[in-house]
Design a protein around this motif. Sequence first.
Motif, short mmCIF file in Angstrom:
data_model
loop_
_atom_site.label_atom_id
_atom_site.label_comp_id
_atom_site.label_asym_id
_atom_site.label_seq_id
_atom_site.Cartn_x
_atom_site.Cartn_y
_atom_site.Cartn_z
N GLY A 1 1.01 -1.14 0.01
CA GLY A 1 -0.07 -0.06 0.03
C GLY A 1 1.01 1.43 0.06
O GLY A 1 0.45 2.37 -0.49
N THR A 2 2.08 1.02 0.63
CA THR A 2 2.81 2.43 0.66
C THR A 2 3.54 2.69 -0.81
O THR A 2 3.77 4.05 -1.02
CB THR A 2 4.16 2.04 1.57
N VAL B 1 -0.85 3.35 -2.85
CA VAL B 1 -1.63 4.78 -2.46
C VAL B 1 -1.00 5.81 -3.24
O VAL B 1 -1.66 6.60 -4.00
CB VAL B 1 -1.86 4.72 -1.07
N GLN C 1 -6.82 10.73 -2.01
CA GLN C 1 -6.15 9.96 -0.93
C GLN C 1 -7.19 8.79 -0.45
O GLN C 1 -6.77 7.61 -0.25
CB GLN C 1 -5.78 10.82 0.07
N ARG C 2 -8.41 9.25 -0.11
CA ARG C 2 -9.29 8.31 0.39
C ARG C 2 -9.72 7.08 -0.70
O ARG C 2 -9.65 5.96 0.03
CB ARG C 2 -10.75 8.92 0.56
N ALA D 1 -7.56 6.07 -3.35
CA ALA D 1 -6.70 5.43 -3.41
C ALA D 1 -6.40 4.59 -2.44
O ALA D 1 -6.03 3.19 -2.58
CB ALA D 1 -5.45 6.42 -3.40
N ALA D 2 -6.65 4.88 -1.08
CA ALA D 2 -6.38 3.76 -0.04
C ALA D 2 -7.44 2.87 0.13
O ALA D 2 -7.00 1.58 0.13
CB ALA D 2 -6.51 4.50 1.61
N SER E 1 -6.37 0.37 -2.87
CA SER E 1 -5.13 -0.49 -2.32
C SER E 1 -5.44 -1.48 -1.77
O SER E 1 -4.98 -2.54 -1.80
CB SER E 1 -4.31 0.62 -1.73
N ARG F 1 -3.53 12.23 4.71
CA ARG F 1 -2.18 12.54 4.01
C ARG F 1 -1.17 12.57 5.32
O ARG F 1 0.00 12.08 5.14
CB ARG F 1 -2.14 13.87 3.26
N PHE G 1 -0.63 9.29 6.90
CA PHE G 1 0.28 8.58 6.34
C PHE G 1 1.73 8.87 6.47
O PHE G 1 2.62 8.15 6.67
CB PHE G 1 -0.14 8.66 4.92
N GLY H 1 -5.09 2.54 3.99
CA GLY H 1 -5.19 1.74 2.66
C GLY H 1 -3.73 0.83 2.61
O GLY H 1 -3.55 0.61 1.46
N SER I 1 5.87 11.74 0.83
CA SER I 1 4.67 12.04 1.40
C SER I 1 4.50 13.28 2.05
O SER I 1 3.44 14.03 2.19
CB SER I 1 4.51 10.70 2.23
#
Length: 299
Positions: free
Chosen positions: A65-66, A69, A79-80, A82-83, A86, A139, A142, A189, A282
Amino acid sequence: MNAATDTTTADTRIAEPAKSAAKRPAAPTSIDENHLDESPRGLVIMAVVGVLVGILSGLFGIGGGTVIVPALVWLGLTQRHAAATSMMAIVPTAVSGVASYAFEGDVDWIAALIVFCGMFVGGQIGSWLLSKLPEIVLRWAFVVFLLFVMVNQAMSNPSRDSRIVMSVGTVIGLIAFGVIAGVLAGLLGIGGGAICVPALSILFGASDLIARGTSLLAMFPNAITTSVANVRRRMVHVKAAVIIGVVAALTAPFGTWLAAAVTPRAGAIMFTVYLGILLVRSVFVAMKAMKTTKTTRSR
């Protein structure tokens, strides 16, 4: 007079529905409001991401996921979303990685089951938080997560011969840890491997290979249950998840082979470097999002 009255009445009739519409709550955000790049270029990037995720999953025992995402955010998802996407991509990736580690006997099945029980509860909490928290909070969460894991990984010195010794305290600890890992997995995610692997080694005494294999086994059922919750909330881009997940599943065995070929310390250093690169990126993305938010509010 009659014409003026009729005109006023007509205007009132038009205005009333407009006022009613303004009072209605906005429709929930759906995947259609994202603009994922599905051009040939975008599809190639997803495939490349899948290759990287598969290798990293097998090498470090993570869901990937790293990588997934940030890549999906770059391709146009929030971001939501994508998580959430993922998490679905992690399912086939984890299954492939588990099979490779299990073949070499590097999976603690009992520990994985205990951790999953905690992750199942935590994953549902994380999925709910994912649908509620603001984008900028996700964000920075993360970023904090990456920093925490990087510091812990740099401090670890895993052994290749140690195993998890079960006791009442160990079981309670694994469950509690699973809840925390599940919340982070659903919220960010990720599969949870980036926190599971160092924790299983540092806190519970697993060897580096057993920590990775056990982490992958614990995460994939949690990825399934969390993905179901995310799909119900209309936050998953299924096409992207399938492309990345299938490609990653095909390349994960190669990463597993690399994991056994390097020393435990070398593997820890490689993982720390990898997390450091992600951390820098990030932070940049989170700061850029903050500036964009401030600019929007000032208008």
